[in-house]
Design a protein around this motif. Structure first.
Motif, mmCIF file in Angstrom:
data_model
loop_
_atom_site.group_PDB
_atom_site.id
_atom_site.type_symbol
_atom_site.label_atom_id
_atom_site.label_comp_id
_atom_site.label_asym_id
_atom_site.label_seq_id
_atom_site.Cartn_x
_atom_site.Cartn_y
_atom_site.Cartn_z
ATOM 1 N N ASP A 73 0.826 -1.215 0.000
ATOM 2 C CA ASP A 73 0.000 0.000 0.000
ATOM 3 C C ASP A 73 0.855 1.257 0.000
ATOM 4 O OD1 ASP A 73 -2.177 -1.673 0.094
ATOM 5 O OD2 ASP A 73 -2.435 -1.524 2.263
ATOM 6 N N GLN A 74 1.949 1.231 0.754
ATOM 7 C CA GLN A 74 2.828 2.396 0.784
ATOM 8 C C GLN A 74 3.472 2.651 -0.579
ATOM 9 O OE1 GLN A 74 5.633 1.680 3.932
ATOM 10 N NE2 GLN A 74 4.147 2.052 5.559
ATOM 11 N N GLN A 75 3.913 1.601 -1.235
ATOM 12 C CA GLN A 75 4.543 1.803 -2.548
ATOM 13 C C GLN A 75 3.518 2.219 -3.588
ATOM 14 O OE1 GLN A 75 7.731 1.596 -2.222
ATOM 15 N NE2 GLN A 75 8.173 2.296 -4.327
ATOM 16 N N LEU A 76 2.318 1.673 -3.505
ATOM 17 C CA LEU A 76 1.261 2.094 -4.417
ATOM 18 C C LEU A 76 0.898 3.555 -4.196
ATOM 19 C CD1 LEU A 76 -0.722 1.134 -6.613
ATOM 20 C CD2 LEU A 76 -2.301 0.487 -4.793
ATOM 21 N N SER A 77 0.886 3.987 -2.947
ATOM 22 C CA SER A 77 0.640 5.403 -2.652
ATOM 23 C C SER A 77 1.762 6.285 -3.169
ATOM 24 C CB SER A 77 0.467 5.588 -1.137
ATOM 25 O OG SER A 77 -0.598 4.817 -0.634
ATOM 26 N N THR A 78 2.996 5.780 -3.111
ATOM 27 C CA THR A 78 4.136 6.544 -3.632
ATOM 28 C C THR A 78 4.005 6.791 -5.130
ATOM 29 O OG1 THR A 78 5.588 5.664 -1.908
ATOM 30 C CG2 THR A 78 6.632 6.530 -3.896
ATOM 31 N N VAL A 79 3.665 5.740 -5.877
ATOM 32 C CA VAL A 79 3.509 5.881 -7.318
ATOM 33 C C VAL A 79 2.358 6.825 -7.655
ATOM 34 C CG1 VAL A 79 2.967 4.631 -9.436
ATOM 35 C CG2 VAL A 79 4.534 3.634 -7.774
ATOM 36 N N ALA A 80 1.252 6.695 -6.931
ATOM 37 C CA ALA A 80 0.105 7.575 -7.173
ATOM 38 C C ALA A 80 0.434 9.023 -6.821
ATOM 39 C CB ALA A 80 -1.099 7.086 -6.374
ATOM 40 N N LEU A 238 3.555 2.190 -18.107
ATOM 41 C CA LEU A 238 4.107 0.838 -18.151
ATOM 42 C C LEU A 238 5.327 0.700 -17.244
ATOM 43 C CD1 LEU A 238 3.814 -0.010 -21.965
ATOM 44 C CD2 LEU A 238 2.390 -0.859 -20.088
ATOM 45 N N LEU A 239 6.152 1.726 -17.202
ATOM 46 C CA LEU A 239 7.329 1.683 -16.334
ATOM 47 C C LEU A 239 6.936 1.688 -14.861
ATOM 48 C CD1 LEU A 239 9.724 4.106 -18.256
ATOM 49 C CD2 LEU A 239 10.017 1.641 -17.946
ATOM 50 N N GLN A 240 5.904 2.431 -14.508
ATOM 51 C CA GLN A 240 5.464 2.436 -13.116
ATOM 52 C C GLN A 240 4.836 1.096 -12.721
ATOM 53 O OE1 GLN A 240 6.351 4.844 -11.152
ATOM 54 N NE2 GLN A 240 7.156 6.027 -12.875
ATOM 55 N N LEU A 241 4.121 0.474 -13.633
ATOM 56 C CA LEU A 241 3.594 -0.862 -13.354
ATOM 57 C C LEU A 241 4.728 -1.871 -13.192
ATOM 58 C CD1 LEU A 241 0.527 -1.023 -15.786
ATOM 59 C CD2 LEU A 241 0.497 -0.731 -13.294
ATOM 60 N N ALA A 242 5.746 -1.757 -14.039
ATOM 61 C CA ALA A 242 6.910 -2.629 -13.884
ATOM 62 C C ALA A 242 7.616 -2.386 -12.549
ATOM 63 C CB ALA A 242 7.884 -2.412 -15.046
ATOM 64 N N HIS A 243 7.646 -1.138 -12.119
ATOM 65 C CA HIS A 243 8.241 -0.826 -10.819
ATOM 66 C C HIS A 243 7.470 -1.492 -9.686
ATOM 67 C CE1 HIS A 243 9.773 1.424 -7.406
ATOM 68 N NE2 HIS A 243 8.543 1.778 -7.122
ATOM 69 N N LEU A 244 6.147 -1.428 -9.726
ATOM 70 C CA LEU A 244 5.342 -2.062 -8.681
ATOM 71 C C LEU A 244 5.507 -3.579 -8.688
ATOM 72 C CD1 LEU A 244 2.034 0.009 -8.932
ATOM 73 C CD2 LEU A 244 3.768 0.125 -7.130
ATOM 74 N N SER A 262 16.971 -3.521 -8.545
ATOM 75 C CA SER A 262 17.652 -2.565 -9.429
ATOM 76 C C SER A 262 16.796 -2.208 -10.634
ATOM 77 C CB SER A 262 18.983 -3.166 -9.892
ATOM 78 O OG SER A 262 19.812 -3.488 -8.792
ATOM 79 N N LEU A 263 16.153 -3.227 -11.220
ATOM 80 C CA LEU A 263 15.273 -2.956 -12.350
ATOM 81 C C LEU A 263 14.075 -2.109 -11.946
ATOM 82 C CD1 LEU A 263 15.289 -6.455 -14.100
ATOM 83 C CD2 LEU A 263 16.533 -4.400 -14.791
ATOM 84 N N VAL A 269 12.669 5.617 -11.912
ATOM 85 C CA VAL A 269 13.395 6.852 -12.254
ATOM 86 C C VAL A 269 13.212 7.196 -13.730
ATOM 87 C CG1 VAL A 269 15.675 7.905 -12.373
ATOM 88 C CG2 VAL A 269 15.045 6.530 -10.390
ATOM 89 N N CYS A 270 13.238 6.201 -14.592
ATOM 90 C CA CYS A 270 13.046 6.453 -16.023
ATOM 91 C C CYS A 270 11.647 6.998 -16.302
ATOM 92 C CB CYS A 270 13.292 5.166 -16.797
ATOM 93 S SG CYS A 270 13.200 5.356 -18.592
ATOM 94 N N GLY A 271 10.634 6.415 -15.645
ATOM 95 C CA GLY A 271 9.282 6.940 -15.813
ATOM 96 C C GLY A 271 9.140 8.362 -15.308
#
Length: 392
Positions: A73-80, A238-244, A262-263, A269-271
């Motif tokens: 939940d914390q990482q999903l909140s970070t991306v949002a 797509l990059l943020q979904l790959a990050h999650l 690392s990926l 960062v790329c997104g």
């Protein structure tokens, strides 16, 4: 006159050898180097007696699984949060100065939380070490007392203590050596010094990160001028979904200890760079990139320290992050806010329920057909460790 009918000749059987001895085959033994009159694929009658089902499968409790989803939940909140802040800056509802002010406040708040969590965790460790030392002293005195010979085994203070019902979702970096009584007295001061040392090191790294981001902002702002916005948004999503998907949610030492971590960090960062390249002004690009780096790189370490210090603080940080992101999304669309809250509910409550329910269908079969695992004695293990130390 009676008629005589011919009788059948008597049956003739082969003569049995009176001295023949029928030897039964020897019993099959589970021995590797032995001559036995059996095939290599022979299995004895006791072959399935060693069958074990789900020997290494842990029991999953619904509340424990729900607690473990808080890091997701914390990482999903970070991306949002990163996506919503970028969209507000792009639309002009938030200026670059306001976002820079938010970056500074987050930096100060994260540093303060990290220091307090380090001090709290150090004080708790020192208190536990002092209690353990006191209990060991009392057990030693009780064991030496002739009046109550079995008291130390029956009334040991640590015998009835249970582990924390809500452990930290992050893996422990390494086991620290047990503290003595003299060391535990200075636990609070040493934890503060360790916290300040870590904070100073982090401040130096953060300063270099801030300067490098400021220098690269004008270049990154013109990185995707020849690419359409639709393609940039699609690639960023797509990059943020790959990050999650690839993020190391239970990292022990560093986010980039494993290849997936690392990926995941590289994708995030790329997104962020792709999104920042559509903001236009260098100040907006700088503010957005600084926010992304703070949340993606520095945020997990702070949250891990908070989770190790106090389960209540870990829960409060999760709720605060979800509430802040929901309030930020509410400025854009009610549909986005509802989707975000539904995603949190699905990840936190529905997915653990599915996992617990389908866990009863798990069947891991172990038996004598498994590969042999070598077990080294303590003497051999000690010799190997000494060899490694001598090589180092």
């Amino acid at each position: 006159m009676a008629r005589c009918e011919p009788q059948d000749p008597p049956a003739r059987f082969p003569p049995a050898a009176p001295d023949a001895v029928h030897d039964s085959p020897p019993r099959w033994r589970k021995v590797l180097y032995a001559q036995q009159p059996y095939e290599d694929t022979h299995t004895g009658e006791t072959f399935l007696e060693d069958l074990v089902v789900n020997a290494t499968i842990p029991h999953r409790d619904y509340a424990t699984v729900v607690w473990s989803t808080l890091v997701v939940d914390q990482q999903l909140s970070t991306v949002a949060a990163v996506g919503s802040a970028s969209f507000n800056v792009y639309k002009g509802t938030i200026t670059a100065r306001q976002l820079l002010l938010v970056d500074v406040l987050l930096m100060l708040l994260g540093s303060l939380l990290y220091l307090v969590a380090c001090a709290w965790a150090g004080g708790t460790t020192a208190g536990d070490a002092a209690a353990e030392a006191a209990s060991s002293c009392s057990l030693a005195s009780a064991a030496s007392s002739p009046t109550k010979p079995g008291w130390s085994q029956q009334h040991s203070p640590g015998s009835s203590m249970q582990g924390s019902p809500w452990p930290s979702p992050y893996a422990s970096p390494s086991k620290q050596p047990p503290l003595s009584a003299a060391t535990s007295v200075q636990g609070g001061a040493s934890s503060w010094r360790a916290g300040w040392t870590a904070a100073l090191d982090g401040a130096g790294s953060l300063a270099s990160l801030v300067v490098a981001t400021a220098l690269l902002s004008p270049l990154l702002g013109t990185l995707t001028e020849t690419v359409s916005s639709d393609s940039i948004i699609a690639c960023a999503c797509l990059l943020q979904l790959a990050h999650l998907f690839l993020h190391d949610y239970h990292f022990s030492a560093a986010l980039t200890s494993h290849l997936s971590g690392s990926l995941a960090l590289g994708a995030a960062v790329c997104g962020s760079v792709l999104i920042a390249s559509r903001l236009g002004s260098p100040a907006a690009v700088y503010a957005q990139l600084l926010l992304s780096l703070e949340l993606y790189i520095l945020g997990p370490y702070c949250r891990r320290q908070v989770a190790a210090a106090s389960p209540t603080a870990h829960l409060l940080v999760t709720v605060a992050m979800a509430a802040g992101v929901a309030a930020l999304l509410a400025r854009q669309s009610v549909l986005l806010t509802s989707t975000f809250l539904c995603a949190l509910t699905f990840v936190t409550f529905i997915c653990p329920m599915w996992l617990v329910r389908i866990h009863k269908f798990k069947a891991a079969i172990n038996g004598p057909w498994d590969e042999a695992v070598p077990r080294l004695s303590r003497a051999v293990t000690r010799q190997l460790s000494q060899c490694e130390l001598s090589v180092r």
